[in-house]
Design a protein around this motif. Structure first.
Motif, PDB file in Angstrom:
ATOM      1  N   SER A 201     -11.346  -1.211  -4.692  1.00  0.00           N
ATOM      2  CA  SER A 201     -10.071  -1.706  -5.667  1.00  0.00           C
ATOM      3  C   SER A 201      -8.974  -1.468  -4.648  1.00  0.00           C
ATOM      4  O   SER A 201      -8.509  -0.187  -4.229  1.00  0.00           O
ATOM      5  CB  SER A 201     -10.177  -1.115  -7.658  1.00  0.00           C
TER       6      SER A 201
ATOM      7  N   PRO B  29      -7.038   3.326  -7.415  1.00  0.00           N
ATOM      8  CA  PRO B  29      -5.569   3.580  -8.882  1.00  0.00           C
ATOM      9  C   PRO B  29      -6.557   2.318  -9.999  1.00  0.00           C
ATOM     10  O   PRO B  29      -7.661   1.759  -9.810  1.00  0.00           O
ATOM     11  CB  PRO B  29      -4.843   2.432  -7.771  1.00  0.00           C
ATOM     12  N   ASN B  30      -5.918   2.364 -10.942  1.00  0.00           N
ATOM     13  CA  ASN B  30      -6.015   1.116 -11.774  1.00  0.00           C
ATOM     14  C   ASN B  30      -5.896   0.616 -11.692  1.00  0.00           C
ATOM     15  O   ASN B  30      -5.149   0.019 -12.199  1.00  0.00           O
ATOM     16  CB  ASN B  30      -6.011   2.469 -13.328  1.00  0.00           C
TER      17      ASN B  30
ATOM     18  N   CYS C 117      -4.511  -3.148  -5.424  1.00  0.00           N
ATOM     19  CA  CYS C 117      -3.530  -3.822  -5.707  1.00  0.00           C
ATOM     20  C   CYS C 117      -2.753  -5.275  -5.082  1.00  0.00           C
ATOM     21  O   CYS C 117      -2.527  -4.826  -3.946  1.00  0.00           O
ATOM     22  CB  CYS C 117      -2.509  -3.282  -6.342  1.00  0.00           C
TER      23      CYS C 117
ATOM     24  N   TYR D 102      -4.786  -9.308  -8.886  1.00  0.00           N
ATOM     25  CA  TYR D 102      -5.727  -7.344  -8.817  1.00  0.00           C
ATOM     26  C   TYR D 102      -4.227  -7.186  -9.056  1.00  0.00           C
ATOM     27  O   TYR D 102      -4.388  -7.053  -8.026  1.00  0.00           O
ATOM     28  CB  TYR D 102      -6.251  -7.633  -8.499  1.00  0.00           C
TER      29      TYR D 102
ATOM     30  N   GLN E 154      -6.406  -4.014 -12.576  1.00  0.00           N
ATOM     31  CA  GLN E 154      -6.811  -5.065 -13.549  1.00  0.00           C
ATOM     32  C   GLN E 154      -7.126  -5.554 -12.739  1.00  0.00           C
ATOM     33  O   GLN E 154      -5.628  -6.262 -12.197  1.00  0.00           O
ATOM     34  CB  GLN E 154      -6.088  -5.313 -14.625  1.00  0.00           C
TER      35      GLN E 154
ATOM     36  N   ALA F  96      -2.820  -3.015 -10.268  1.00  0.00           N
ATOM     37  CA  ALA F  96      -2.029  -1.746 -10.879  1.00  0.00           C
ATOM     38  C   ALA F  96      -1.605  -1.696 -11.421  1.00  0.00           C
ATOM     39  O   ALA F  96      -1.031  -2.648 -11.995  1.00  0.00           O
ATOM     40  CB  ALA F  96      -1.939  -1.093  -9.419  1.00  0.00           C
ATOM     41  N   THR F  97      -1.956  -1.122 -13.168  1.00  0.00           N
ATOM     42  CA  THR F  97      -0.660  -0.531 -13.777  1.00  0.00           C
ATOM     43  C   THR F  97       0.522  -0.120 -14.021  1.00  0.00           C
ATOM     44  O   THR F  97       1.383  -0.290 -13.733  1.00  0.00           O
ATOM     45  CB  THR F  97      -1.811   0.482 -14.942  1.00  0.00           C
ATOM     46  N   SER F  98       0.353   1.021 -12.335  1.00  0.00           N
ATOM     47  CA  SER F  98       1.495   0.983 -11.774  1.00  0.00           C
ATOM     48  C   SER F  98       2.585   0.065 -11.826  1.00  0.00           C
ATOM     49  O   SER F  98       3.335   0.272 -11.720  1.00  0.00           O
ATOM     50  CB  SER F  98       1.746   1.848 -11.023  1.00  0.00           C
TER      51      SER F  98
END
Length: 97
Positions: free
Chosen positions: A2, A30-31, A4, A49, A33, A51-53
């Motif tokens: 994954s 990394p998260n 970002c 795509y 989404q 990252a939540t940050s």
């Protein structure tokens, strides 16, 4: 793996260190989404795509358009670069009119 598309965040290799100082390799992912973000300039949704940050940073900066225009081109993915170019073209066209 994954990654970002806006901030370039990718998995990081790190060591978990025990009390006896034994080091065990692990990866921190990394998260990331798949999100649909509305671009005010393009007046449409853009799917990337991220990252939540990065989403939090984007809200703090003042929106998607402002965030992507301030990002360095070396960090952005090819799809994000295409969106950035479309936003720039639309803004230049609006200035000329």
């Amino acid at each position: 793996m994954s990654r970002c598309e806006l901030s370039g965040k990718s998995p990081v290799v790190k060591n978990l260190v025990s009390h006896s100082n034994i080091k065990t390799k692990s990866t921190a992912m990394p998260n990331v989404q798949r999100k649909r973000i509305f671009s005010k300039t393009l007046n449409q949704m853009v799917r990337l795509y991220m990252a939540t940050s990065t989403i939090r940073d984007m809200e703090h900066t003042g929106g998607f358009d402002k965030y992507i225009l301030n990002q360095d081109d070396s960090v952005l993915s090819q799809r994000a670069l295409d969106v950035k170019a479309r936003i720039r073209r639309k803004m230049n066209k609006a200035k000329k009119a």
